[in-house]
Design a protein around this motif. Structure first.
Motif, mmCIF file in Angstrom:
data_model
loop_
_atom_site.group_PDB
_atom_site.id
_atom_site.type_symbol
_atom_site.label_atom_id
_atom_site.label_comp_id
_atom_site.label_asym_id
_atom_site.label_seq_id
_atom_site.Cartn_x
_atom_site.Cartn_y
_atom_site.Cartn_z
ATOM 1 N N UNK A 22 101.076 -28.024 -179.322
ATOM 2 C CA UNK A 22 100.058 -28.193 -178.301
ATOM 3 C C UNK A 22 100.181 -27.080 -177.271
ATOM 4 N N UNK A 23 99.113 -26.331 -177.080
ATOM 5 C CA UNK A 23 99.113 -25.244 -176.115
ATOM 6 C C UNK A 23 98.922 -25.804 -174.707
ATOM 7 N N UNK A 24 99.804 -25.435 -173.796
ATOM 8 C CA UNK A 24 99.703 -25.890 -172.415
ATOM 9 C C UNK A 24 98.783 -24.945 -171.665
ATOM 10 N N UNK A 25 97.574 -25.428 -171.373
ATOM 11 C CA UNK A 25 96.586 -24.575 -170.742
ATOM 12 C C UNK A 25 96.922 -24.328 -169.279
ATOM 13 N N UNK A 26 96.398 -23.260 -168.752
ATOM 14 C CA UNK A 26 96.581 -22.919 -167.354
ATOM 15 C C UNK A 26 95.235 -22.984 -166.636
ATOM 16 N N UNK A 27 95.311 -22.977 -165.316
ATOM 17 C CA UNK A 27 94.114 -22.858 -164.486
ATOM 18 C C UNK A 27 94.168 -21.486 -163.835
ATOM 19 N N UNK A 28 93.126 -20.717 -164.042
ATOM 20 C CA UNK A 28 93.085 -19.344 -163.556
ATOM 21 C C UNK A 28 92.249 -19.264 -162.290
ATOM 22 N N UNK A 29 92.737 -18.537 -161.292
ATOM 23 C CA UNK A 29 91.982 -18.318 -160.064
ATOM 24 C C UNK A 29 91.896 -16.820 -159.803
ATOM 25 N N UNK A 30 90.692 -16.287 -159.634
ATOM 26 C CA UNK A 30 90.562 -14.877 -159.261
ATOM 27 C C UNK A 30 90.677 -14.717 -157.751
ATOM 28 N N UNK A 31 91.411 -13.721 -157.322
ATOM 29 C CA UNK A 31 91.561 -13.415 -155.900
ATOM 30 C C UNK A 31 91.012 -12.010 -155.681
ATOM 31 N N UNK A 56 97.498 -19.361 -163.017
ATOM 32 C CA UNK A 56 97.490 -17.916 -163.208
ATOM 33 C C UNK A 56 96.551 -17.321 -162.169
ATOM 34 N N UNK A 57 97.091 -16.561 -161.242
ATOM 35 C CA UNK A 57 96.288 -15.913 -160.205
ATOM 36 C C UNK A 57 96.025 -14.467 -160.604
ATOM 37 N N UNK A 58 94.760 -14.138 -160.779
ATOM 38 C CA UNK A 58 94.362 -12.763 -161.093
ATOM 39 C C UNK A 58 93.996 -12.050 -159.795
ATOM 40 N N UNK A 116 104.040 -24.340 -161.621
ATOM 41 C CA UNK A 116 104.348 -22.950 -161.956
ATOM 42 C C UNK A 116 103.137 -22.068 -161.679
ATOM 43 N N UNK A 117 103.382 -20.860 -161.195
ATOM 44 C CA UNK A 117 102.295 -19.926 -160.901
ATOM 45 C C UNK A 117 102.742 -18.519 -161.273
ATOM 46 N N UNK A 118 101.863 -17.795 -161.940
ATOM 47 C CA UNK A 118 102.077 -16.396 -162.291
ATOM 48 C C UNK A 118 100.989 -15.556 -161.636
ATOM 49 N N UNK A 119 101.326 -14.321 -161.311
ATOM 50 C CA UNK A 119 100.369 -13.404 -160.701
ATOM 51 C C UNK A 119 100.206 -12.188 -161.606
ATOM 52 N N UNK A 120 98.962 -11.780 -161.791
ATOM 53 C CA UNK A 120 98.653 -10.577 -162.555
ATOM 54 C C UNK A 120 97.634 -9.754 -161.784
ATOM 55 N N UNK A 121 97.740 -8.445 -161.899
ATOM 56 C CA UNK A 121 96.769 -7.545 -161.281
ATOM 57 C C UNK A 121 95.755 -7.105 -162.327
#
Length: 271
Positions: A22-31, A56-58, A116-121
């Motif tokens: 089962x893939x654990x989905x994330x919620x993505x937010x654009x900043x 996941x914060x973009x 949990x939160x990850x940041x990507x540019x």
């Protein structure tokens, strides 16, 4: 004991088929340069906690805005006070002071809620970068900060009734939309729930949405056309709107982008 050991070895040699993972989905937010206020971040983290999702914060860099900032004598109008100031390239980049504040606030809120939160540019426009990204992440679009909203922040006004709008288009995303809507209800106890559906909603979905003193309003025969979806996105009065990503598949970008920019309240796109 040797039999149990052999059983463990056999299990390791024969892992479960890939289809059962089962893939654990994330919620993505654009900043982006418009920023995100703290109440929106609190709502996002609360929903992620209720759904047991990661974030996941973009952090987006608008390349066109940076090019404008590199021109001589470029100024910007400050929302707080409506004054002018010089606009520098570092003020609109992914590492601007405003972006760093949002990142730190989101990281602190997530840590407090054990999310949990990850940041990507990334570089590009908000919708293009998020909608075209691979995977099945849900997308949280915060309300754009506006001068009018800041100007009336301290004006006396009556506290509006919280309301939640959701669309069920008869696709396989309906179950996820309802589950996400229930997470929002658990978080802020919305008083009014407006359910727009293509057909009569399933009884199990009605049971899930009917809770406490929530008032449930149902509109059947809702056609998820491009115009109807854009009108719903722009429509004021909803604290949060939950839509299936499939409903946006046939909406042209030239219609969807201005609708998102004019949206009031937060939007969750669920897959």
């Amino acid at each position: 004991s040797s039999q149990r050991a052999n059983s463990r070895i056999k299990h390791l040699k024969n892992p479960p088929p890939e289809s059962t993972v089962i893939e654990r989905r994330t919620i993505m937010i654009p900043i982006d340069a418009h920023g995100v206020d703290r109440p929106s971040l609190e709502t996002l983290v609360g929903i992620a906690r209720e759904l047991d999702r990661g974030l996941l914060a973009l952090v987006l860099e608008n390349t066109r805005l940076r090019q404008v900032a590199q021109l001589p004598f470029t100024t910007e109008v400050v929302l707080a006070g409506a004054g002018e100031r010089n606009l520098q390239p570092e003020d609109v980049g992914a590492e601007s002071s405003g972006t760093r504040y949002i990142r730190q606030t989101l990281a602190d809120l997530a840590k407090q809620s054990r999310v949990s939160v990850d940041f990507e540019s990334a570089a590009g426009e908000m919708l293009d970068t998020t909608m075209l990204r691979e995977g099945r992440s849900d997308i949280f679009l915060p309300q754009r900060q506006r001068l009018g909203a800041l100007a009336t922040r301290y004006a006396p006004h009556r506290v509006p009734r919280r309301s939640l709008g959701l669309v069920l288009d008869g696709s396989e995303d309906d179950a996820s939309v309802v589950a996400t809507a229930c997470a929002v209800l658990s978080l802020n106890g919305a008083h009014d729930v407006y359910l727009l559906c293509a057909d009569q909603p399933a009884p199990v979905h009605l049971d899930m949405l009917s809770r406490g003193n929530t008032r449930l309003c149902i509109r059947c025969n809702f056609k998820a056309t491009a115009d109807n979806i854009c009108d719903l996105i722009r429509q004021p009065g909803y604290s949060v709107k939950v839509l299936p990503r499939s409903a946006l598949a046939n909406v042209p970008p030239e219609k969807l982008t201005p609708a998102i920019q004019a949206a009031r309240g937060q939007i969750l796109l669920v897959s």
